[in-house]
Design a protein around this motif. Structure first.
Motif, PDB file in Angstrom:
ATOM      1  N   LEU A 143      24.723  49.760  38.472  1.00 49.00           N
ATOM      2  CA  LEU A 143      25.979  49.949  39.027  1.00 49.00           C
ATOM      3  C   LEU A 143      25.951  50.419  40.552  1.00 49.00           C
ATOM      4  O   LEU A 143      26.912  49.916  41.103  1.00 49.00           O
ATOM      5  N   ARG A 144      24.975  50.656  41.298  1.00 48.56           N
ATOM      6  CA  ARG A 144      24.807  50.875  42.674  1.00 48.56           C
ATOM      7  C   ARG A 144      24.532  49.424  43.288  1.00 48.56           C
ATOM      8  O   ARG A 144      25.225  49.413  44.273  1.00 48.56           O
ATOM      9  N   LEU A 145      23.990  48.536  42.696  1.00 46.45           N
ATOM     10  CA  LEU A 145      24.020  47.167  43.149  1.00 46.45           C
ATOM     11  C   LEU A 145      25.348  46.654  43.098  1.00 46.45           C
ATOM     12  O   LEU A 145      25.808  46.073  44.144  1.00 46.45           O
ATOM     13  N   SER A 158      34.750  44.539  36.976  1.00 48.07           N
ATOM     14  CA  SER A 158      34.543  45.590  37.501  1.00 48.07           C
ATOM     15  C   SER A 158      33.038  46.061  37.839  1.00 48.07           C
ATOM     16  O   SER A 158      32.210  45.239  37.060  1.00 48.07           O
ATOM     17  N   ALA A 159      32.678  46.584  38.808  1.00 52.25           N
ATOM     18  CA  ALA A 159      31.219  46.932  38.732  1.00 52.25           C
ATOM     19  C   ALA A 159      30.518  47.495  37.508  1.00 52.25           C
ATOM     20  O   ALA A 159      29.364  47.314  37.206  1.00 52.25           O
ATOM     21  N   GLU A 160      31.394  48.422  36.818  1.00 50.78           N
ATOM     22  CA  GLU A 160      30.717  48.929  35.417  1.00 50.78           C
ATOM     23  C   GLU A 160      30.582  47.914  34.497  1.00 50.78           C
ATOM     24  O   GLU A 160      29.396  48.154  33.967  1.00 50.78           O
ATOM     25  N   PHE A 161      31.598  47.128  34.611  1.00 51.50           N
ATOM     26  CA  PHE A 161      31.277  46.016  33.531  1.00 51.50           C
ATOM     27  C   PHE A 161      30.157  45.269  33.849  1.00 51.50           C
ATOM     28  O   PHE A 161      29.240  44.970  32.867  1.00 51.50           O
ATOM     29  N   CYS A 162      29.995  44.774  34.834  1.00 49.90           N
ATOM     30  CA  CYS A 162      28.884  43.829  35.238  1.00 49.90           C
ATOM     31  C   CYS A 162      27.446  44.649  35.110  1.00 49.90           C
ATOM     32  O   CYS A 162      26.502  43.908  34.926  1.00 49.90           O
ATOM     33  N   ALA A 163      27.466  45.901  35.399  1.00 50.23           N
ATOM     34  CA  ALA A 163      26.115  46.530  35.506  1.00 50.23           C
ATOM     35  C   ALA A 163      25.836  46.643  33.617  1.00 50.23           C
ATOM     36  O   ALA A 163      24.698  46.074  33.552  1.00 50.23           O
ATOM     37  N   GLU A 164      26.872  47.123  32.838  1.00 48.98           N
ATOM     38  CA  GLU A 164      26.538  47.103  31.408  1.00 48.98           C
ATOM     39  C   GLU A 164      26.119  45.684  30.922  1.00 48.98           C
ATOM     40  O   GLU A 164      25.085  45.627  30.163  1.00 48.98           O
ATOM     41  N   MET A 165      26.817  44.491  31.267  1.00 51.32           N
ATOM     42  CA  MET A 165      26.309  43.323  30.692  1.00 51.32           C
ATOM     43  C   MET A 165      25.138  42.705  31.332  1.00 51.32           C
ATOM     44  O   MET A 165      24.304  42.197  30.533  1.00 51.32           O
ATOM     45  N   LEU A 200      29.546  35.997  37.996  1.00 53.01           N
ATOM     46  CA  LEU A 200      30.234  37.325  38.673  1.00 53.01           C
ATOM     47  C   LEU A 200      30.704  37.416  39.948  1.00 53.01           C
ATOM     48  O   LEU A 200      31.211  37.886  40.390  1.00 53.01           O
ATOM     49  N   VAL A 201      29.964  36.251  40.914  1.00 53.31           N
ATOM     50  CA  VAL A 201      30.322  36.082  42.192  1.00 53.31           C
ATOM     51  C   VAL A 201      31.354  35.268  42.714  1.00 53.31           C
ATOM     52  O   VAL A 201      31.510  34.028  42.004  1.00 53.31           O
ATOM     53  N   ARG A 202      32.100  35.740  43.696  1.00 58.39           N
ATOM     54  CA  ARG A 202      33.314  34.848  43.895  1.00 58.39           C
ATOM     55  C   ARG A 202      32.781  33.590  44.526  1.00 58.39           C
ATOM     56  O   ARG A 202      31.694  33.534  45.147  1.00 58.39           O
ATOM     57  N   GLU A 203      33.518  32.417  44.206  1.00 56.62           N
ATOM     58  CA  GLU A 203      32.821  31.143  44.801  1.00 56.62           C
ATOM     59  C   GLU A 203      32.566  31.220  46.191  1.00 56.62           C
ATOM     60  O   GLU A 203      31.837  30.553  46.904  1.00 56.62           O
ATOM     61  N   ARG A 204      33.771  31.810  46.839  1.00 57.01           N
ATOM     62  CA  ARG A 204      33.558  31.606  48.510  1.00 57.01           C
ATOM     63  C   ARG A 204      32.488  32.343  49.167  1.00 57.01           C
ATOM     64  O   ARG A 204      31.659  32.101  50.064  1.00 57.01           O
TER      65      ARG A 204
END
Length: 215
Positions: A143-145, A158-165, A200-204
């Motif tokens: 989540l910090r990352l 969301s950062a929370e979702f990305c951390a959990e997955m 997870l990361v924006r294409e740009r």
């Protein structure tokens, strides 16, 4: 200028030294004959302490093993996230660094590390409290990352979702690695890094980093 941390008393330093000795002897026993043969009596004999002294630090054998697992998980994950946030500016670079360090640690792990990893995974499955603690350690650091890189996340995430997955997928790779001798954990980590960066990361943001690397 920040004040230095308060100095520990002699009693606190002695307690910390004794706890460290217990952990050291436990790890020696695990390395020699595995977790199954690591008994409280054997630890006490090697450390030169009584069972009563042992119980001043740990209520059960599981408490000791779980403390070791949490400490090692925290050391690896927090250290790699700290380094990623310090060295890199972009999320895909940070993801690659953190998971790359985990890949290296897992693929080069000793028998001792494998024993502890198995115990960690078993704790997640066998005890809600233990599992929640280990997952919390992982989740908090990922989540910090992601929280430090929200500008690079896709809008719907969301950062929370990305951390959990991320934690869930890492645990799956580790579990398969421990139970299948033919499982290619290194390849799976490489695929996971690519999947997370693209998913997870924006294409740009990816194009920006790719263009800077080519330049």
């Amino acid at each position: 200028m920040s004040n230095p941390p308060p100095r520990k008393s002699l009693r606190e330093r002695k307690k910390q030294a004794q706890r460290s000795r217990i952990i050291e002897e436990a790890l020696t026993l695990i390395g020699q004959s595995g977790i199954a043969d690591m008994t409280i009596d054997a630890i006490c004999e090697r450390a030169g302490i009584s069972r009563k002294t042992f119980y001043n630090y740990y209520g059960t054998r599981h408490d000791l093993l779980f403390d070791i697992c949490v400490s090692r998980t925290l050391e690896l994950v927090r250290g790699s996230v700290d380094e990623a946030l310090e060295r890199f500016d972009h999320l895909d670079e940070r993801i690659s660094h953190v998971l790359g360090m985990q890949k290296q640690q897992l693929c080069q792990a000793s028998d001792l590390e494998h024993e502890l990893a198995r115990y960690s995974i078993a704790s997640i499955g066998n005890s809600l409290a233990s599992g929640a603690t280990l997952l919390s350690v992982m989740n908090e650091n990922f989540l910090r990352l992601y929280s430090a890189s929200t500008g690079d996340l896709k809008d719907s995430l969301s950062a929370e979702f990305c951390a959990e997955m991320t934690v869930g997928m890492i645990d799956t790779v580790i579990l398969n690695h421990l139970h299948n001798p033919d499982y290619d954990a290194g390849q799976r980590y490489d695929e996971l890094i690519d999947f997370l960066c693209r998913g997870l990361v924006r294409e740009r943001a990816r194009l920006r980093v790719s263009g800077a690397a080519q330049g």
